[in-house]
Write a protein that holds these residues in place. Structure first.
Motif, PDB file in Angstrom:
ATOM      1  N   CYS A  50      43.088   2.282 100.033  1.00  0.00           N
ATOM      2  CA  CYS A  50      43.070   3.418 101.289  1.00  0.00           C
ATOM      3  C   CYS A  50      41.494   3.548 101.948  1.00  0.00           C
ATOM      4  N   GLY A  51      40.442   2.983 101.409  1.00  0.00           N
ATOM      5  CA  GLY A  51      39.364   3.489 102.043  1.00  0.00           C
ATOM      6  C   GLY A  51      39.021   4.830 102.097  1.00  0.00           C
ATOM      7  N   ASP A  52      38.693   5.305 103.235  1.00  0.00           N
ATOM      8  CA  ASP A  52      38.297   6.555 103.491  1.00  0.00           C
ATOM      9  C   ASP A  52      39.373   7.685 103.571  1.00  0.00           C
ATOM     10  N   ASP A  73      43.039   1.911  95.306  1.00  0.00           N
ATOM     11  CA  ASP A  73      41.853   1.343  95.849  1.00  0.00           C
ATOM     12  C   ASP A  73      41.380   0.377  94.479  1.00  0.00           C
ATOM     13  N   ILE A  74      40.450  -0.341  94.553  1.00  0.00           N
ATOM     14  CA  ILE A  74      39.895  -1.118  93.527  1.00  0.00           C
ATOM     15  C   ILE A  74      38.816  -0.544  92.892  1.00  0.00           C
ATOM     16  N   LYS A  97      43.672   4.236  90.770  1.00  0.00           N
ATOM     17  CA  LYS A  97      42.876   2.929  90.705  1.00  0.00           C
ATOM     18  C   LYS A  97      43.622   1.768  90.414  1.00  0.00           C
ATOM     19  N   VAL A  98      43.641   0.677  90.900  1.00  0.00           N
ATOM     20  CA  VAL A  98      44.218  -0.832  90.583  1.00  0.00           C
ATOM     21  C   VAL A  98      43.030  -1.598  90.562  1.00  0.00           C
ATOM     22  N   VAL A 174      28.206   2.333  99.569  1.00  0.00           N
ATOM     23  CA  VAL A 174      27.874   2.604  98.225  1.00  0.00           C
ATOM     24  C   VAL A 174      29.060   2.529  97.326  1.00  0.00           C
ATOM     25  N   GLU A 175      30.297   3.357  98.150  1.00  0.00           N
ATOM     26  CA  GLU A 175      31.421   3.562  97.276  1.00  0.00           C
ATOM     27  C   GLU A 175      32.394   2.489  97.013  1.00  0.00           C
ATOM     28  N   ILE A 176      32.491   1.627  97.941  1.00  0.00           N
ATOM     29  CA  ILE A 176      33.471   0.564  97.738  1.00  0.00           C
ATOM     30  C   ILE A 176      32.706  -0.725  97.605  1.00  0.00           C
TER      31      ILE A 176
END
Length: 241
Positions: A50-52, A73-74, A97-98, A174-176
Motif C-alpha cells: 500500500c505504500g503511503d 506491505d513488506i 505485514k507480509v 526510510v520507511e520502506i
C-alpha cells in the motif's frame, strides 16, 4: 558516501501537491475508472504493498463500490497516523505485514478485488505473487495490476546506451527502504503472466506517452501504434472464474 534517505510523506500531502506529474494524474484517472468498471458493491479489497495509502484513499472515495480494504506491505505499516485516521473515517481499513516473495496470509476466496500500482516489478517471483492474488480472490473477483512498461521512452534511450539493466535501484525512503526494480514487463509478458495464473478476460490499458522527469505529456491514454507500444505505464486487469 550514500545520500540520506527522505521519510515517506503522508498521502494527504501528495493529494494536494500542485507539482504532481502528468503521469500520476493519468494513473489516478485510470485507477478509478478501472475499479468502477468492475461494478463492485459493498466490496472488500486487498491492497498489495500500500505504500503511503493514496490508492486506498482513492478507492474509498470515488464511488468504486469498495468500502473495506485490507492493505499489505513488506514493512511495518508505512501509512502515517493521520492517513490511517482519514481512511477509517471513510471506510474500513486494516493493515497486515507480509513476507517478501511468499504466500499471502489469507484464506482462499476471501476478497472481491485486488489491486496494486508499481509493485509487480519489485518482486523476484511475479508468478507466485499473481497466483497468490488469484487464490485469495472470490470467483468473479477482479484484479488491477499497474506497472511500468519496459519499452517506455526513457528505457529505449538507456538500452541504446547499454545502460538498461536489472535489478536496478530507483530510489527509496526510510520507511520502506530501497525501491529496486527486479524486472520490468512488456504488455504481452504481463498478459501471459496473468493468464497463466488463471485470470480470464485479461486486458491491457496504456497510460501516458511522454517524458516523466520534464513532465512532458504527448498522449494521456494512447490506444494504438507508436503511442501504445511506448506508453510509460501498463495496466493489466482480469477476472477469476
Amino acid at each position: 558516501m550514500k545520500k540520506n534517505k527522505n521519510h515517506l510523506s503522508a498521502f494527504t500531502e501528495r493529494l494536494n501537491n500542485p507539482k504532481i506529474s502528468y503521469l500520476e494524474i493519468q494513473q489516478r484517472k485510470n485507477f478509478i475508472s478501472k475499479l468502477k468498471s468492475f461494478n463492485l458493491n459493498n466490496a472488500t479489497a486487498l491492497s498489495i504493498s500500500c505504500g503511503d495509502g493514496i490508492w486506498d484513499y482513492l478507492a474509498l472515495t470515488n464511488g468504486t463500490g469498495i468500502n473495506r480494504i485490507v492493505a499489505t506491505d513488506i514493512v511495518q505499516n508505512p501509512v502515517k497516523e493521520e492517513g490511517i485516521i482519514a481512511l477509517n473515517n471513510i471506510g474500513y481499513w486494516d493493515f497486515v505485514k507480509v513476507e517478501v516473495d511468499n504466500k499471502l496470509p489469507f484464506k482462499d476466496n476471501n476478497f472481491d478485488v485486488v489491486y496494486h500500482q508499481d509493485v509487480i516489478e519489485h518482486t523476484r517471483k511475479p508468478y507466485l505473487s499473481i497466483s497468490e492474488q488469484y487464490r485469495v480472490l472470490r470467483p468473479g473477483g477482479g484484479i488491477f495490476v499497474g506497472t511500468p512498461n519496459i519499452f517506455r521512452p526513457a528505457n529505449i534511450v538507456k538500452s541504446l546506451l547499454g545502460r538498461l539493466r536489472f535489478p536496478v535501484c530507483i530510489g527509496g525512503n526510510v520507511e520502506i527502504g530501497d525501491y529496486v526494480h527486479e524486472q520490468e514487463f512488456h504488455e504481452y509478458q504481463l498478459q501471459i503472466l496473468m493468464e497463466e495464473a488463471g485470470f480470464i478476460n485479461v486486458t491491457i490499458d496504456y497510460v501516458f506517452l511522454g517524458l516523466v522527469s520534464p513532465n512532458i505529456m504527448i498522449k494521456d491514454f494512447p490506444k494504438g501504434g507508436f503511442g501504445k507500444t511506448f506508453a510509460h505505464f501498463l495496466v493489466g486487469s482480469g477476472f477469476k472464474e
